[in-house]
Design a protein around this motif. Structure first.
Motif, short mmCIF file in Angstrom:
data_model
loop_
_atom_site.label_atom_id
_atom_site.label_comp_id
_atom_site.label_asym_id
_atom_site.label_seq_id
_atom_site.Cartn_x
_atom_site.Cartn_y
_atom_site.Cartn_z
N HIS A 103 -5.13 -1.08 4.97
CA HIS A 103 -4.74 -0.87 6.36
C HIS A 103 -4.56 0.60 6.72
CE1 HIS A 103 -4.29 -5.05 7.75
NE2 HIS A 103 -4.19 -5.28 6.45
N ALA A 104 -4.73 1.48 5.75
CA ALA A 104 -4.79 2.90 6.07
C ALA A 104 -6.15 3.27 6.66
CB ALA A 104 -4.53 3.73 4.81
N GLY B 268 1.01 -5.02 -2.91
CA GLY B 268 1.33 -4.32 -1.68
C GLY B 268 0.63 -2.98 -1.56
N ASP B 269 0.38 -2.30 -2.69
CA ASP B 269 -0.34 -1.02 -2.66
C ASP B 269 -1.76 -1.21 -2.13
OD1 ASP B 269 1.89 0.19 -3.78
OD2 ASP B 269 1.15 -0.06 -5.83
N VAL C 275 -2.76 7.59 0.22
CA VAL C 275 -1.84 6.46 0.34
C VAL C 275 -1.05 6.40 -0.96
CG1 VAL C 275 -1.63 3.97 0.64
CG2 VAL C 275 -3.41 5.25 1.87
N VAL D 219 -2.83 -3.65 -0.17
CA VAL D 219 -2.75 -3.97 1.26
C VAL D 219 -2.55 -2.70 2.07
CG1 VAL D 219 -1.43 -5.19 3.03
CG2 VAL D 219 -1.92 -6.31 0.85
N ASN D 220 -1.66 -1.82 1.61
CA ASN D 220 -1.42 -0.56 2.32
C ASN D 220 -2.67 0.30 2.36
OD1 ASN D 220 1.26 -1.27 2.76
ND2 ASN D 220 2.02 -0.15 0.95
N LEU E 191 -5.96 5.81 -2.89
CA LEU E 191 -4.64 5.46 -3.38
C LEU E 191 -4.24 6.43 -4.48
CD1 LEU E 191 -2.30 3.30 -3.35
CD2 LEU E 191 -3.49 2.22 -5.29
#
Length: 335
Positions: free
Chosen positions: A207-208, A200-201, A189, A203-204, A332
Protein backbone atom coordinates in the motif's frame (compact mmCIF):
# COMPACT_ATOMS: atom_id res chain seq x y z
CA UNK A 1 49.68 -40.52 -47.51
CA UNK A 2 46.65 -40.27 -45.23
CA UNK A 3 48.79 -38.70 -42.48
CA UNK A 4 50.18 -36.12 -44.92
CA UNK A 5 46.65 -35.28 -46.11
CA UNK A 6 45.49 -34.70 -42.54
CA UNK A 7 48.48 -32.48 -41.83
CA UNK A 8 47.80 -30.37 -44.93
CA UNK A 9 44.18 -29.95 -43.93
CA UNK A 10 45.09 -28.88 -40.39
CA UNK A 11 47.53 -26.25 -41.67
CA UNK A 12 44.95 -24.92 -44.13
CA UNK A 13 42.26 -24.67 -41.46
CA UNK A 14 44.49 -23.06 -38.81
CA UNK A 15 45.76 -20.39 -41.23
CA UNK A 16 42.26 -19.39 -42.38
CA UNK A 17 40.63 -16.38 -40.63
CA UNK A 18 37.63 -17.32 -38.49
CA UNK A 19 35.11 -15.52 -40.70
CA UNK A 20 36.32 -17.69 -43.59
CA UNK A 21 36.30 -21.02 -41.75
CA UNK A 22 35.00 -23.72 -44.06
CA UNK A 23 32.79 -26.22 -42.25
CA UNK A 24 33.24 -28.79 -45.02
CA UNK A 25 37.03 -28.48 -44.66
CA UNK A 26 36.78 -29.07 -40.92
CA UNK A 27 34.60 -32.14 -41.43
CA UNK A 28 37.01 -33.56 -43.98
CA UNK A 29 39.92 -32.94 -41.60
CA UNK A 30 38.22 -34.85 -38.81
CA UNK A 31 37.50 -37.72 -41.19
CA UNK A 32 41.11 -37.77 -42.33
CA UNK A 33 42.37 -37.81 -38.76
CA UNK A 34 39.99 -40.62 -37.89
CA UNK A 35 41.23 -42.62 -40.85
CA UNK A 36 44.89 -42.50 -39.80
CA UNK A 37 46.32 -45.89 -38.91
CA UNK A 38 46.13 -46.57 -35.17
CA UNK A 39 49.19 -47.85 -33.35
CA UNK A 40 48.33 -51.14 -31.61
CA UNK A 41 50.55 -52.70 -28.92
CA UNK A 42 49.92 -55.95 -27.05
CA UNK A 43 51.85 -54.76 -24.01
CA UNK A 44 49.63 -53.30 -21.29
CA UNK A 45 46.21 -51.71 -21.11
CA UNK A 46 46.92 -50.31 -17.64
CA UNK A 47 50.38 -48.71 -17.75
CA UNK A 48 50.72 -45.65 -19.93
CA UNK A 49 54.36 -46.13 -20.88
CA UNK A 50 53.68 -49.76 -21.78
CA UNK A 51 50.95 -48.93 -24.23
CA UNK A 52 47.89 -47.66 -22.36
CA UNK A 53 48.49 -44.15 -23.73
CA UNK A 54 47.41 -45.50 -27.12
CA UNK A 55 43.94 -46.39 -25.87
CA UNK A 56 41.27 -43.79 -26.56
CA UNK A 57 39.49 -42.69 -23.43
CA UNK A 58 35.76 -43.15 -23.17
CA UNK A 59 33.58 -40.60 -21.42
CA UNK A 60 29.99 -39.49 -21.02
CA UNK A 61 29.14 -37.45 -24.17
CA UNK A 62 27.31 -34.81 -22.15
CA UNK A 63 28.77 -31.53 -20.93
CA UNK A 64 27.71 -30.60 -17.40
CA UNK A 65 27.80 -26.80 -17.18
CA UNK A 66 27.70 -25.04 -13.80
CA UNK A 67 24.91 -22.48 -13.55
CA UNK A 68 24.12 -19.46 -11.38
CA UNK A 69 21.07 -17.22 -11.54
CA UNK A 70 21.88 -13.66 -12.61
CA UNK A 71 19.10 -12.23 -14.76
CA UNK A 72 16.55 -10.86 -12.28
CA UNK A 73 16.68 -7.28 -13.56
CA UNK A 74 16.35 -8.13 -17.24
CA UNK A 75 13.56 -10.62 -16.50
CA UNK A 76 11.47 -8.13 -14.55
CA UNK A 77 12.19 -4.72 -16.01
CA UNK A 78 11.56 -3.04 -19.33
CA UNK A 79 14.15 -3.53 -22.07
CA UNK A 80 14.58 -1.10 -24.92
CA UNK A 81 16.96 -1.55 -27.85
CA UNK A 82 18.58 1.37 -29.67
CA UNK A 83 20.68 1.34 -32.82
CA UNK A 84 23.53 3.33 -31.26
CA UNK A 85 24.82 4.44 -27.88
CA UNK A 86 24.22 8.20 -28.03
CA UNK A 87 22.57 9.83 -25.01
CA UNK A 88 18.86 9.04 -24.87
CA UNK A 89 16.78 11.61 -22.92
CA UNK A 90 13.67 10.10 -21.33
CA UNK A 91 11.12 12.88 -20.67
CA UNK A 92 8.97 12.81 -17.53
CA UNK A 93 5.97 14.82 -16.36
CA UNK A 94 4.14 15.11 -13.05
CA UNK A 95 0.85 16.87 -12.44
CA UNK A 96 -0.26 14.95 -9.34
CA UNK A 97 -0.09 17.98 -7.03
CA UNK A 98 -2.56 19.96 -9.13
CA UNK A 99 -6.33 19.60 -8.80
CA UNK A 100 -9.25 21.25 -10.54
CA UNK A 101 -11.59 23.76 -8.93
CA UNK A 102 -15.29 24.39 -8.77
CA UNK A 103 -15.78 27.59 -10.70
CA UNK A 104 -17.81 30.41 -9.15
CA UNK A 105 -20.06 32.29 -11.54
CA UNK A 106 -18.28 35.09 -13.41
CA UNK A 107 -14.85 34.15 -11.96
CA UNK A 108 -12.11 33.23 -14.41
CA UNK A 109 -10.14 29.99 -14.09
CA UNK A 110 -6.64 30.24 -12.64
CA UNK A 111 -3.72 30.48 -15.06
CA UNK A 112 -0.10 29.32 -15.08
CA UNK A 113 -0.94 26.10 -13.21
CA UNK A 114 1.31 23.88 -15.28
CA UNK A 115 2.64 20.33 -15.00
CA UNK A 116 6.30 19.90 -14.05
CA UNK A 117 8.57 18.39 -16.66
CA UNK A 118 11.95 16.70 -16.22
CA UNK A 119 14.08 14.09 -17.94
CA UNK A 120 16.32 11.15 -17.20
CA UNK A 121 19.21 10.62 -19.61
CA UNK A 122 20.04 7.04 -20.55
CA UNK A 123 23.68 6.62 -21.53
CA UNK A 124 25.54 3.48 -22.64
CA UNK A 125 28.43 1.76 -20.88
CA UNK A 126 30.67 -0.80 -22.53
CA UNK A 127 30.88 -4.21 -20.87
CA UNK A 128 33.23 -7.01 -21.82
CA UNK A 129 33.43 -10.66 -20.88
CA UNK A 130 37.24 -10.69 -21.06
CA UNK A 131 38.92 -13.21 -23.33
CA UNK A 132 38.82 -16.99 -23.18
CA UNK A 133 41.83 -18.56 -24.93
CA UNK A 134 41.36 -22.03 -26.42
CA UNK A 135 43.97 -24.23 -28.13
CA UNK A 136 42.95 -24.95 -31.72
CA UNK A 137 43.58 -28.70 -31.31
CA UNK A 138 40.98 -28.72 -28.52
CA UNK A 139 38.39 -27.18 -30.83
CA UNK A 140 39.19 -29.78 -33.46
CA UNK A 141 39.27 -32.83 -31.24
CA UNK A 142 36.45 -32.18 -28.77
CA UNK A 143 33.25 -34.16 -29.12
CA UNK A 144 31.16 -31.09 -28.26
CA UNK A 145 30.22 -27.90 -30.06
CA UNK A 146 32.68 -26.14 -27.76
CA UNK A 147 32.63 -22.91 -29.75
CA UNK A 148 28.88 -22.43 -29.16
CA UNK A 149 29.26 -23.23 -25.46
CA UNK A 150 32.04 -20.66 -25.10
CA UNK A 151 30.10 -17.94 -26.91
CA UNK A 152 27.20 -18.59 -24.53
CA UNK A 153 29.54 -18.42 -21.54
CA UNK A 154 31.07 -15.06 -22.47
CA UNK A 155 27.61 -13.57 -22.98
CA UNK A 156 26.55 -14.83 -19.52
CA UNK A 157 29.57 -13.12 -17.96
CA UNK A 158 28.21 -9.77 -19.09
CA UNK A 159 24.77 -10.70 -17.79
CA UNK A 160 26.24 -11.29 -14.32
CA UNK A 161 28.09 -7.98 -14.01
CA UNK A 162 25.20 -6.05 -15.50
CA UNK A 163 22.65 -7.50 -13.08
CA UNK A 164 24.89 -6.47 -10.19
CA UNK A 165 25.27 -2.89 -11.40
CA UNK A 166 21.63 -2.57 -12.49
CA UNK A 167 20.73 -3.51 -8.92
CA UNK A 168 23.38 -1.66 -6.90
CA UNK A 169 25.24 0.61 -9.35
CA UNK A 170 26.06 4.14 -8.23
CA UNK A 171 24.95 5.92 -11.41
CA UNK A 172 28.41 7.48 -11.78
CA UNK A 173 30.09 6.06 -14.91
CA UNK A 174 27.82 3.02 -14.52
CA UNK A 175 24.09 2.29 -14.42
CA UNK A 176 22.07 3.68 -11.54
CA UNK A 177 20.92 0.54 -9.78
CA UNK A 178 17.30 -0.06 -8.83
CA UNK A 179 18.07 -0.20 -5.09
CA UNK A 180 20.31 2.87 -5.32
CA UNK A 181 17.55 4.84 -7.05
CA UNK A 182 14.86 3.76 -4.58
CA UNK A 183 16.96 4.77 -1.57
CA UNK A 184 17.70 8.16 -3.14
CA UNK A 185 14.29 8.98 -4.62
CA UNK A 186 11.82 7.42 -2.17
CA UNK A 187 11.45 6.75 1.54
CA UNK A 188 11.92 3.04 2.30
CA UNK A 189 9.02 1.26 3.96
CA UNK A 190 10.24 0.26 7.43
CA UNK A 191 9.64 -3.28 8.65
CA UNK A 192 8.41 -3.69 12.20
CA UNK A 193 11.48 -5.60 13.36
CA UNK A 194 15.09 -5.85 12.16
CA UNK A 195 15.29 -9.63 12.22
CA UNK A 196 11.91 -10.61 10.81
CA UNK A 197 9.47 -9.93 7.98
CA UNK A 198 5.86 -10.00 9.13
CA UNK A 199 2.60 -10.22 7.22
CA UNK A 200 1.87 -6.60 8.14
CA UNK A 201 5.19 -5.50 6.61
CA UNK A 202 4.15 -6.93 3.25
CA UNK A 203 0.76 -5.23 3.43
CA UNK A 204 2.43 -1.90 4.24
CA UNK A 205 4.82 -2.31 1.31
CA UNK A 206 1.96 -3.05 -1.09
CA UNK A 207 0.00 0.00 0.00
CA UNK A 208 3.02 2.28 -0.18
CA UNK A 209 2.62 1.93 -3.96
CA UNK A 210 -0.12 4.19 -5.31
CA UNK A 211 -3.20 2.30 -6.57
CA UNK A 212 -2.62 3.81 -10.01
CA UNK A 213 0.49 1.60 -10.19
CA UNK A 214 -0.47 -1.15 -7.75
CA UNK A 215 -3.43 -2.34 -9.82
CA UNK A 216 -1.41 -2.73 -13.01
CA UNK A 217 -0.78 -6.32 -14.26
CA UNK A 218 2.99 -5.64 -14.48
CA UNK A 219 3.21 -4.89 -10.75
CA UNK A 220 5.35 -7.53 -9.02
CA UNK A 221 7.73 -8.35 -6.17
CA UNK A 222 11.50 -8.76 -6.43
CA UNK A 223 13.80 -10.33 -3.83
CA UNK A 224 16.76 -12.62 -3.21
CA UNK A 225 15.98 -16.34 -3.24
CA UNK A 226 16.87 -16.62 0.45
CA UNK A 227 14.28 -13.94 1.24
CA UNK A 228 11.71 -15.85 -0.78
CA UNK A 229 12.41 -18.88 1.40
CA UNK A 230 11.67 -16.70 4.44
CA UNK A 231 8.42 -15.44 2.93
CA UNK A 232 7.23 -18.96 2.14
CA UNK A 233 7.08 -19.58 5.88
CA UNK A 234 4.85 -16.57 6.61
CA UNK A 235 1.11 -17.05 7.06
CA UNK A 236 -1.63 -14.44 7.16
CA UNK A 237 -3.98 -13.81 10.07
CA UNK A 238 -6.03 -16.86 9.07
CA UNK A 239 -3.02 -19.17 8.97
CA UNK A 240 -2.87 -19.32 5.16
CA UNK A 241 0.58 -19.19 3.47
CA UNK A 242 1.28 -15.99 1.58
CA UNK A 243 3.10 -18.01 -1.08
CA UNK A 244 0.95 -20.31 -3.19
CA UNK A 245 2.02 -22.44 -6.17
CA UNK A 246 0.02 -21.68 -9.30
CA UNK A 247 -3.19 -23.74 -9.32
CA UNK A 248 -2.00 -25.18 -5.99
CA UNK A 249 0.17 -27.58 -8.02
CA UNK A 250 3.74 -28.04 -6.71
CA UNK A 251 6.45 -27.30 -9.25
CA UNK A 252 4.42 -24.75 -11.19
CA UNK A 253 5.21 -21.00 -11.21
CA UNK A 254 4.12 -19.44 -7.95
CA UNK A 255 2.75 -16.12 -6.83
CA UNK A 256 3.26 -14.15 -3.66
CA UNK A 257 0.25 -12.29 -2.27
CA UNK A 258 -1.42 -13.25 -5.58
CA UNK A 259 1.22 -11.34 -7.54
CA UNK A 260 4.17 -12.49 -9.63
CA UNK A 261 7.67 -12.29 -8.21
CA UNK A 262 11.22 -12.22 -9.60
CA UNK A 263 14.41 -13.52 -8.05
CA UNK A 264 17.38 -11.14 -7.99
CA UNK A 265 20.48 -12.70 -6.45
CA UNK A 266 22.22 -9.32 -6.15
CA UNK A 267 19.71 -8.04 -3.59
CA UNK A 268 20.28 -8.45 0.15
CA UNK A 269 19.97 -12.05 1.31
CA UNK A 270 19.73 -11.47 5.08
CA UNK A 271 16.86 -10.20 7.23
CA UNK A 272 18.87 -7.85 9.45
CA UNK A 273 19.38 -4.18 10.22
CA UNK A 274 19.50 -1.77 7.27
CA UNK A 275 18.94 -4.48 4.67
CA UNK A 276 16.67 -3.82 1.69
CA UNK A 277 14.82 -7.11 1.51
CA UNK A 278 11.87 -6.74 -0.88
CA UNK A 279 11.03 -4.47 -3.81
CA UNK A 280 7.43 -4.08 -4.94
CA UNK A 281 5.73 -2.08 -7.68
CA UNK A 282 5.87 -1.36 -11.39
CA UNK A 283 9.25 -2.94 -12.06
CA UNK A 284 8.96 -2.01 -15.73
CA UNK A 285 9.60 1.59 -14.66
CA UNK A 286 13.25 0.54 -14.44
CA UNK A 287 14.59 0.80 -17.99
CA UNK A 288 17.30 -1.50 -19.30
CA UNK A 289 18.90 0.02 -22.38
CA UNK A 290 20.76 -2.13 -24.89
CA UNK A 291 22.71 0.09 -27.29
CA UNK A 292 23.48 -1.61 -30.57
CA UNK A 293 24.02 -5.33 -31.03
CA UNK A 294 25.79 -7.78 -28.76
CA UNK A 295 29.23 -8.37 -30.29
CA UNK A 296 30.57 -11.93 -30.10
CA UNK A 297 34.08 -12.26 -31.51
CA UNK A 298 36.36 -15.17 -32.31
CA UNK A 299 39.92 -13.85 -32.36
CA UNK A 300 41.47 -16.25 -34.86
CA UNK A 301 44.21 -13.90 -36.08
CA UNK A 302 45.43 -12.53 -32.73
CA UNK A 303 46.97 -15.66 -31.19
CA UNK A 304 48.23 -17.82 -34.10
CA UNK A 305 51.76 -18.04 -32.68
CA UNK A 306 50.32 -19.91 -29.68
CA UNK A 307 48.00 -21.95 -31.94
CA UNK A 308 45.01 -20.52 -30.04
CA UNK A 309 41.70 -18.85 -30.70
CA UNK A 310 40.23 -16.18 -28.40
CA UNK A 311 36.54 -15.77 -27.58
CA UNK A 312 35.19 -12.47 -26.24
CA UNK A 313 31.88 -10.60 -25.96
CA UNK A 314 31.10 -6.87 -25.84
CA UNK A 315 27.80 -5.14 -25.10
CA UNK A 316 26.73 -1.55 -24.35
CA UNK A 317 24.16 -1.27 -21.57
CA UNK A 318 22.55 1.26 -19.23
CA UNK A 319 19.87 1.17 -16.53
CA UNK A 320 17.75 3.90 -14.93
CA UNK A 321 14.59 4.15 -12.83
CA UNK A 322 12.53 6.69 -14.80
CA UNK A 323 9.60 7.01 -12.37
CA UNK A 324 11.72 9.08 -9.97
CA UNK A 325 9.97 10.08 -6.74
CA UNK A 326 6.54 8.84 -7.81
CA UNK A 327 5.00 5.99 -5.82
CA UNK A 328 5.48 3.45 -8.61
CA UNK A 329 8.09 1.25 -6.88
CA UNK A 330 9.00 0.97 -3.18
CA UNK A 331 11.44 -1.05 -1.12
CA UNK A 332 11.07 -2.71 2.29
CA UNK A 333 13.95 -1.96 4.66
CA UNK A 334 14.69 -3.65 7.95
CA UNK A 335 15.04 -1.02 10.74
Amino acid sequence: ERRAKASRMLRAWASTPKDEWDEDLLIEHKRAMAALPKEIRALSALTGAAGAFTIAQDFMPELDKAMKSFSGIQDACRIINTEDGSDLPWPKMTDVANVGHRLTENVAAATNVDPTFAQTVLKSYVYTSDIILVPIPLLIDTEFDLESELFESVAERIGRIYNTEATLGTGSSQPRGLITALLADTTPVAAAAAGAIAYGDIVNLEHAVDPAYRNHPRTAFMMHDTILATLKKIVDSNGRPLFMPANDAPGTPGTFMNRPYFINQDMDNAVSTQKETIVFGRLDKYIVRRAGPTILMGLAERYPDAFQVGFVCFQRLEGQLVSGSSAAVRVLQQP
